[in-house]
Design an enzyme around this catalytic site. Structure first.
Site, PDB file in Angstrom:
ATOM      1  N   ARG A 194       5.901   9.331  -4.396  1.00 61.88           N
ATOM      2  CA  ARG A 194       6.254   7.903  -4.434  1.00 61.88           C
ATOM      3  C   ARG A 194       7.452   7.765  -5.360  1.00 61.88           C
ATOM      4  O   ARG A 194       7.451   8.315  -6.471  1.00 61.88           O
ATOM      5  CB  ARG A 194       5.090   7.055  -4.930  1.00 61.88           C
ATOM      6  CG  ARG A 194       5.524   5.633  -5.230  1.00 61.88           C
ATOM      7  CD  ARG A 194       4.368   4.711  -5.470  1.00 61.88           C
ATOM      8  NE  ARG A 194       3.697   4.374  -4.229  1.00 61.88           N
ATOM      9  CZ  ARG A 194       2.804   3.395  -4.125  1.00 61.88           C
ATOM     10  NH1 ARG A 194       2.481   2.675  -5.176  1.00 61.88           N
ATOM     11  NH2 ARG A 194       2.216   3.136  -2.977  1.00 61.88           N
ATOM     12  N   HIS A 217       6.385   3.112   3.945  1.00 62.54           N
ATOM     13  CA  HIS A 217       5.093   3.472   3.343  1.00 62.54           C
ATOM     14  C   HIS A 217       4.184   3.829   4.521  1.00 62.54           C
ATOM     15  O   HIS A 217       3.297   3.068   4.903  1.00 62.54           O
ATOM     16  CB  HIS A 217       4.557   2.275   2.554  1.00 62.54           C
ATOM     17  CG  HIS A 217       3.395   2.567   1.653  1.00 62.54           C
ATOM     18  ND1 HIS A 217       2.706   3.769   1.659  1.00 62.54           N
ATOM     19  CD2 HIS A 217       2.788   1.798   0.710  1.00 62.54           C
ATOM     20  CE1 HIS A 217       1.738   3.714   0.761  1.00 62.54           C
ATOM     21  NE2 HIS A 217       1.770   2.542   0.178  1.00 62.54           N
ATOM     22  N   ARG A 241      -4.480   2.589  -5.849  1.00 61.45           N
ATOM     23  CA  ARG A 241      -5.219   3.026  -4.655  1.00 61.45           C
ATOM     24  C   ARG A 241      -4.527   4.149  -3.904  1.00 61.45           C
ATOM     25  O   ARG A 241      -5.190   5.042  -3.391  1.00 61.45           O
ATOM     26  CB  ARG A 241      -5.561   1.840  -3.747  1.00 61.45           C
ATOM     27  CG  ARG A 241      -4.427   1.108  -3.154  1.00 61.45           C
ATOM     28  CD  ARG A 241      -4.755  -0.348  -2.960  1.00 61.45           C
ATOM     29  NE  ARG A 241      -4.569  -1.049  -4.204  1.00 61.45           N
ATOM     30  CZ  ARG A 241      -5.236  -2.118  -4.597  1.00 61.45           C
ATOM     31  NH1 ARG A 241      -6.156  -2.620  -3.835  1.00 61.45           N
ATOM     32  NH2 ARG A 241      -4.964  -2.696  -5.732  1.00 61.45           N
ATOM     33  N   THR A 242      -3.198   4.130  -3.832  1.00 58.65           N
ATOM     34  CA  THR A 242      -2.519   5.167  -3.049  1.00 58.65           C
ATOM     35  C   THR A 242      -2.710   6.527  -3.715  1.00 58.65           C
ATOM     36  O   THR A 242      -3.112   7.501  -3.067  1.00 58.65           O
ATOM     37  CB  THR A 242      -1.021   4.839  -2.881  1.00 58.65           C
ATOM     38  OG1 THR A 242      -0.912   3.533  -2.304  1.00 58.65           O
ATOM     39  CG2 THR A 242      -0.334   5.843  -1.983  1.00 58.65           C
ATOM     40  N   LYS A 251      12.904  12.631 -19.662  1.00 62.89           N
ATOM     41  CA  LYS A 251      13.882  13.269 -20.555  1.00 62.89           C
ATOM     42  C   LYS A 251      15.228  13.435 -19.854  1.00 62.89           C
ATOM     43  O   LYS A 251      16.097  14.140 -20.340  1.00 62.89           O
ATOM     44  CB  LYS A 251      13.352  14.634 -21.006  1.00 62.89           C
ATOM     45  CG  LYS A 251      12.039  14.550 -21.750  1.00 62.89           C
ATOM     46  CD  LYS A 251      11.543  15.946 -22.091  1.00 62.89           C
ATOM     47  CE  LYS A 251      10.135  15.903 -22.669  1.00 62.89           C
ATOM     48  NZ  LYS A 251       9.508  17.209 -22.681  1.00 62.89           N
TER      49      LYS A 251
HETATM   50  C1  NCD Z   1       1.924  -1.387  -1.611  1.00 61.82           C
HETATM   51  C2  NCD Z   1       3.100  -0.596  -2.112  1.00 61.82           C
HETATM   52  O1  NCD Z   1       3.024   0.081  -3.138  1.00 61.82           O
HETATM   53  O2  NCD Z   1       4.123  -0.668  -1.462  1.00 61.82           O
HETATM   54  N1  NCD Z   1       0.710  -1.120  -2.239  1.00 61.82           N
HETATM   55  C3  NCD Z   1      -0.005  -0.022  -1.971  1.00 61.82           C
HETATM   56  O3  NCD Z   1       0.482   1.017  -1.635  1.00 61.82           O
HETATM   57  N2  NCD Z   1      -1.332  -0.160  -2.062  1.00 61.82           N
HETATM   58  C4  NCD Z   1       2.207  -2.833  -1.586  1.00 61.82           C
HETATM   59  C5  NCD Z   1       2.533  -3.502  -2.876  1.00 61.82           C
HETATM   60  O4  NCD Z   1       2.727  -2.863  -3.907  1.00 61.82           O
HETATM   61  O5  NCD Z   1       2.602  -4.725  -2.854  1.00 61.82           O
END
Ligand code: NCD
Length: 371
Positions: free
Chosen positions: A170, A198, A120-121, A148
């Site tokens: 990320r 986050h 989703r992110t 690599k």
């Molecule tokens: C969260 C994350 O990646 O920190 N999820 C997300 O961004 N939708 C929470 C999780 O992974 O549990």
């Protein structure tokens, strides 16, 4: 709750466990050593405060969002947060129209650089960039030179040479996104760094709460589950308190970070007591990929004591609403009937995710050259 106590005691004796949420000194910027050294330790946080007022003073009139990057909720003031939420409300309206496009990022290049899996992110950042007219490129580590052996700094320098305007990152290491931001010329957005922050998740959670409850100030909000490994919990604690919520954390002691008490939250190791009277129940995923060893005796036991089901939810306020950032482990931290039930905001959180990411990208675009 016997197992929790026994487990906490055995856990305390094991090395390498029980990460501490520490408070930082006054500045994390500007040190030459920090600029060239390894990924900085940003796992401790300052208490929320009126950060970046110096930047504000230098800019007149104050822009709605006076930051070049979005690296965390830490460092944002309440007006900064409210400015982003107001923009996001606007983006919700736009996203519900047939014609969903704006031109704010036309001609701009956005790179989504994901070193960890994400559904989703990543997709919401992609959609957000496209709705604003940007050219969006997704780079996942599976297909990159990082596999690599390229270092994060080399990756940053390589991408920088392509003149992106915004990089969304990320990474599995706390502090990696801050380090990358020092190595590139463009705007950087933290899409989750290790167990640190986050920020867009906390913003979308706040937006979802505010649109359903009409306010955040004074609400009693419980954050339940694997707080220790959760960047979502950390960003939410800072943000929700900055907006005046009364935040509780509920977890077995094995999943609570040392130093949590200094964040001004109420701490409960008994979920039934912790849920009493709460307006919002925010569940967290049991993050087994970050666990090095066993933090809970069994999934079945965990669900029995810390899983949200109808019986435990009945202890919260009658109009309590349920949230989860996803992905969910059904039957581990939340039962399916609650996840899909009338009190659940989980699908709406996904919708708000696109709007918040549009708001953040637009706000940062103001500071790009010719923005
Ligand atoms: C969260 C994350 O990646 O920190 N999820 C997300 O961004 N939708 C929470 C999780 O992974 O549990």
């Amino acid at each position: 709750m016997k197992w929790v106590k026994a487990f906490a005691m055995s856990n305390a004796r094991r090395p390498g466990r029980g990460a501490t949420w520490r408070f930082h000194g006054p500045s994390r910027h500007g040190s030459a050593a920090a600029d060239t050294g390894p990924i900085p330790d940003v796992t401790g946080l300052r208490a929320p405060g009126p950060a970046c007022s110096h930047r504000r003073a230098m800019t007149a009139p104050a822009p709605a969002f006076p930051h070049r990057h979005l690296l965390g909720i830490e460092g944002l003031s309440r007006p900064d947060i409210e400015a982003l939420l107001a923009r996001a409300d606007d983006a919700v309206a736009l996203s519900r129209q047939v014609e969903k496009k704006r031109t704010t990022l036309r001609g701009r290049t956005q790179i989504n650089l994901f070193f960890e899996p994400s559904t989703r992110t990543q997709s919401s950042f992609e959609l957000a960039g496209k709705r604003l007219g940007a050219d969006v490129m997704n780079m996942s580590v599976a297909s990159s030179s990082v596999k690599k052996g390229e270092t994060l700094i080399d990756t940053a320098a390589t991408l920088n040479a392509m003149h992106p305007d915004i990089i969304v990152v990320r990474h599995h290491a706390a502090g990696a996104v801050h380090l990358l931001a020092r190595k590139v010329d463009c705007a950087v957005v933290n899409a989750g760094d290790g167990a640190h922050e986050h920020p867009t998740q906390a913003l979308l959670d706040a937006l979802t709460i505010r649109r359903n409850k009409g306010r955040i100030e004074g609400l009693r909000i419980a954050i339940c589950g694997d707080v220790l490994h959760s960047r979502v919990a950390r960003s939410n604690i800072i943000l929700l308190q900055a907006l005046g919520a009364r935040v509780r954390v509920i977890a077995p002691s094995t999943l609570l970070p040392t130093g949590i008490d200094r964040f001004g939250v109420e701490v409960f190791t008994d979920m039934r007591k912790g849920l009493a009277g709460c307006d919002i129940v925010m569940m967290l995923r049991l993050q087994r990929e970050r666990m090095n060893g066993s933090f809970v005796p069994s999934v079945k036991e965990y669900f029995r004591y810390f899983g949200l089901d109808a019986e435990k939810l009945a202890l919260a306020a009658p109009d309590a609403l349920v949230m989860h950032p996803g992905p969910m482990n059904r039957g581990v931290e939340i039962s399916s009937d609650i996840a899909d039930g009338a009190q659940s905001l989980i699908r709406e959180q996904v919708e708000m995710g696109v709007a918040v990411r549009m708001a953040v990208l637009e706000a940062l675009a103001m500071h790009l050259p010719n923005g």
